[in-house]
Design an enzyme around this catalytic site. Structure first.
Site, mmCIF file in Angstrom:
data_model
loop_
_atom_site.group_PDB
_atom_site.id
_atom_site.type_symbol
_atom_site.label_atom_id
_atom_site.label_comp_id
_atom_site.label_asym_id
_atom_site.label_seq_id
_atom_site.Cartn_x
_atom_site.Cartn_y
_atom_site.Cartn_z
ATOM 1 N N ARG A 87 0.901 -1.236 -0.013
ATOM 2 C CA ARG A 87 -0.047 -0.088 0.071
ATOM 3 C C ARG A 87 0.665 1.356 0.071
ATOM 4 N NH1 ARG A 87 -4.113 -3.440 3.121
ATOM 5 N NH2 ARG A 87 -2.752 -3.209 5.148
ATOM 6 N N PHE A 120 -11.548 -4.964 -5.744
ATOM 7 C CA PHE A 120 -11.213 -5.971 -4.632
ATOM 8 C C PHE A 120 -10.960 -5.095 -3.411
ATOM 9 C CE2 PHE A 120 -10.437 -8.517 -8.345
ATOM 10 C CZ PHE A 120 -11.468 -9.477 -8.454
ATOM 11 N N SER A 162 -17.570 -6.539 -3.824
ATOM 12 C CA SER A 162 -18.725 -7.195 -3.983
ATOM 13 C C SER A 162 -19.614 -6.982 -2.347
ATOM 14 C CB SER A 162 -18.834 -8.701 -4.329
ATOM 15 O OG SER A 162 -17.784 -9.294 -3.514
ATOM 16 N N ASP A 213 -6.535 -7.019 -6.350
ATOM 17 C CA ASP A 213 -6.158 -7.661 -5.236
ATOM 18 C C ASP A 213 -7.252 -8.700 -4.686
ATOM 19 O OD1 ASP A 213 -4.809 -8.660 -3.075
ATOM 20 O OD2 ASP A 213 -5.373 -6.915 -1.819
ATOM 21 N N CYS A 239 -2.862 -13.930 -3.915
ATOM 22 C CA CYS A 239 -2.701 -14.803 -2.607
ATOM 23 C C CYS A 239 -2.947 -16.041 -2.479
ATOM 24 C CB CYS A 239 -3.387 -13.984 -1.685
ATOM 25 S SG CYS A 239 -5.028 -13.890 -1.731
HETATM 26 N N1 SAH Z 1 -7.329 -4.993 -1.093
HETATM 27 C C1 SAH Z 1 -7.923 -5.079 0.279
HETATM 28 C C2 SAH Z 1 -8.075 -6.684 0.472
HETATM 29 C C3 SAH Z 1 -8.876 -7.433 -0.485
HETATM 30 S S1 SAH Z 1 -9.609 -9.035 -0.093
HETATM 31 C C4 SAH Z 1 -7.306 -4.700 1.247
HETATM 32 O O1 SAH Z 1 -5.965 -4.310 1.082
HETATM 33 O O2 SAH Z 1 -7.465 -4.341 2.298
HETATM 34 C C5 SAH Z 1 -10.564 -9.572 -1.285
HETATM 35 C C6 SAH Z 1 -11.831 -8.773 -1.651
HETATM 36 O O3 SAH Z 1 -12.389 -9.057 -2.773
HETATM 37 C C7 SAH Z 1 -13.011 -8.886 -0.471
HETATM 38 O O4 SAH Z 1 -13.335 -7.635 0.017
HETATM 39 C C8 SAH Z 1 -14.056 -9.546 -1.041
HETATM 40 O O5 SAH Z 1 -15.208 -9.052 -0.579
HETATM 41 C C9 SAH Z 1 -13.954 -9.053 -2.525
HETATM 42 N N2 SAH Z 1 -14.601 -10.059 -3.577
HETATM 43 C C10 SAH Z 1 -14.329 -11.333 -3.875
HETATM 44 N N3 SAH Z 1 -14.876 -11.620 -4.907
HETATM 45 C C11 SAH Z 1 -15.203 -10.462 -5.613
HETATM 46 C C12 SAH Z 1 -15.810 -10.413 -6.939
HETATM 47 N N4 SAH Z 1 -16.085 -11.231 -7.712
HETATM 48 N N5 SAH Z 1 -16.091 -8.920 -7.178
HETATM 49 C C13 SAH Z 1 -15.651 -8.098 -6.432
HETATM 50 N N6 SAH Z 1 -15.257 -8.104 -5.163
HETATM 51 C C14 SAH Z 1 -15.204 -9.323 -4.773
#
Ligand code: SAH
Length: 394
Positions: free
Chosen positions: A211, A227, A250, A299, A339
């Site tokens: 970040r 995400f 989502s 992510d 991940c």
């Molecule tokens: N970048 C964030 C962590 C991401 S974790 C950070 O630094 O804090 C992954 C995220 O993807 C979660 O919040 C989950 O709700 C979301 N997610 C999972 N599948 C998804 C999809 N198909 N579309 C949108 N979001 C999604």
């Protein structure tokens, strides 16, 4: 005494100090083995190799506590392992402006099955194996005593527990949660974290350094944060002077917390937008609308926890990377992550290269990223390296 004897030749990985013993490697056992109990590990010739915890329901049938046959696996043994893990975090001299980090990273700290994250005064623990489950109560006291924490909260609700035949369990284990919302500090920024219902233990601590790298290159850019969860990357981008940040996730709850996190850091208003939706669909719509961004973050959640799911995961990664590369303006940057434990850095780079080829863009790697140093990777346990990321310039 409880013991297990390996099949001929199956001590090889243990001699390299890899801590897992698969069911298929075990020749015979003796004693009355119950879930979580300590067993002595013997080579086929009967030579003692150390001590392990018994997981009767898992394909990983035992995990090594110690490779020293002279060790006693008692509370003092765990105290010493914890001490070493805590000293490592001290030695890392994490920014004094950061009070949230991983204190114990399971196998990589010599403690298979234990994840321990610190959010200021609050510790959040995950017990992921039968062995750790067996020590959980006595360890809870030791952890409170060693850290002086106000609360130890348990989040043993990760999917992998089902592979161990363990039920989900969450709740306060010691002390009490502070009233009101819990705030953490990272690089001097503030974030609200929900340790009871958030993902993992509440926050993606492993992305802290990445970040900060985003912040360093965000100035003046239009950012698409895919995400987004609770807006970790969004806040850093705004602090770095991004022109705008559109965050997609989502989960409506996660996005709501993202808005709170922007407000907590007194950032200029009107530069952040939050969109609830499926990233796969949103990226397609944006492609059809010929939208352009100067910086995109991908992510996604774990698509492939194990190597077996890698192929299906590869399609998912290729899909989103291809779409994102098409949405980047010339000179744009892509921060792309995986991940998934089942996808190696080499495979990930190959997938991204395939995506660039199909997208018809000329891209180069200008940065390679991984999990932060408070999530160390023991050299004898390469599986501990799960987070990989690339910064691409288009
Ligand atoms: N970048 C964030 C962590 C991401 S974790 C950070 O630094 O804090 C992954 C995220 O993807 C979660 O919040 C989950 O709700 C979301 N997610 C999972 N599948 C998804 C999809 N198909 N579309 C949108 N979001 C999604």
């Amino acid at each position: 005494m409880n013991s297990l004897k390996l099949k001929p030749g199956r001590e090889k990985s243990l001699l390299r100090r890899h801590p897992w013993i698969f069911a298929s490697a075990i020749d015979q056992t003796s004693g009355r083995l119950e879930a979580g109990e300590t067993v002595q590990v013997l080579s086929h010739q009967g030579e003692p190799l150390g001590w392990a915890a018994w997981s009767p329901d898992s394909q990983i049938r035992a995990r090594m506590w110690s490779f020293d046959p002279a060790d006693a696996i008692d509370l003092d043994f765990f105290r010493q392992k914890l001490q070493r893990a805590f000293q490592l975090r001290e030695a890392l001299a994490l920014d004094p402006l950061t009070n949230a980090y991983r204190l114990v990273h399971a196998e990589s700290d010599g403690l298979p099955g234990l994840i321990l994250d610190r959010y200021g005064d609050v510790l959040v623990m995950q017990c992921l194996t039968a062995g750790m489950e067996a020590w959980r109560e006595p360890l809870a006291d030791v952890l409170m005593e060693m850290t002086g924490a106000a609360c130890l909260y348990e989040r043993s609700d990760a999917d992998v527990r089902s592979l161990e035949g363990l039920p989900e369990r969450t709740g306060v284990l010691r002390g009490r949660l502070p009233a009101g919302s819990l705030l953490l500090r990272e690089h001097g920024l503030q974030f609200q974290v929900d340790v009871q219902k958030g993902h993992k233990t509440g926050f993606y601590l492993d992305q802290r350094d990445n970040r900060a790298r985003l912040q360093a290159v965000a100035r003046g850019r239009t950012v698409l944060n895919c995400f987004a969860y609770t807006g970790g990357f969004a806040v850093y981008a705004l602090v770095g002077g991004a022109a705008s940040v559109l965050s997609v996730d989502s989960s409506a709850e996660a996005l709501a917390l993202g808005r709170v996190n922007v407000a907590l850091n007194s950032l200029p208003e009107g530069r952040d937008t939050w969109l609830e939706g499926d990233v796969f669909q949103v990226l397609r719509q944006m492609r059809d609308q010929a939208r352009r961004f100067d910086l995109i973050v991908l992510d996604p959640p774990k698509f492939a926890p194990t190597v077996a799911q890698a192929e299906r995961a590869a399609r998912g990664y290729k899909d989103i990377n291809l779409l994102a590369l098409k949405l980047l303006a010339p000179g744009g940057l892509l921060f792309t992550f995986s991940c998934s434990g089942g996808v190696s850095p080499e495979l990930f780079q190959k997938i991204v290269a395939g995506a660039a080829l199909d997208a018809g863009v000329d891209a180069r790697i200008v940065g390679v990223m991984a999990q932060g140093p408070d999530h160390p990777v023991a050299l004898n346990f390469p599986e501990g390296a799960y987070l990989k990321g690339l910064i691409l310039s288009v």
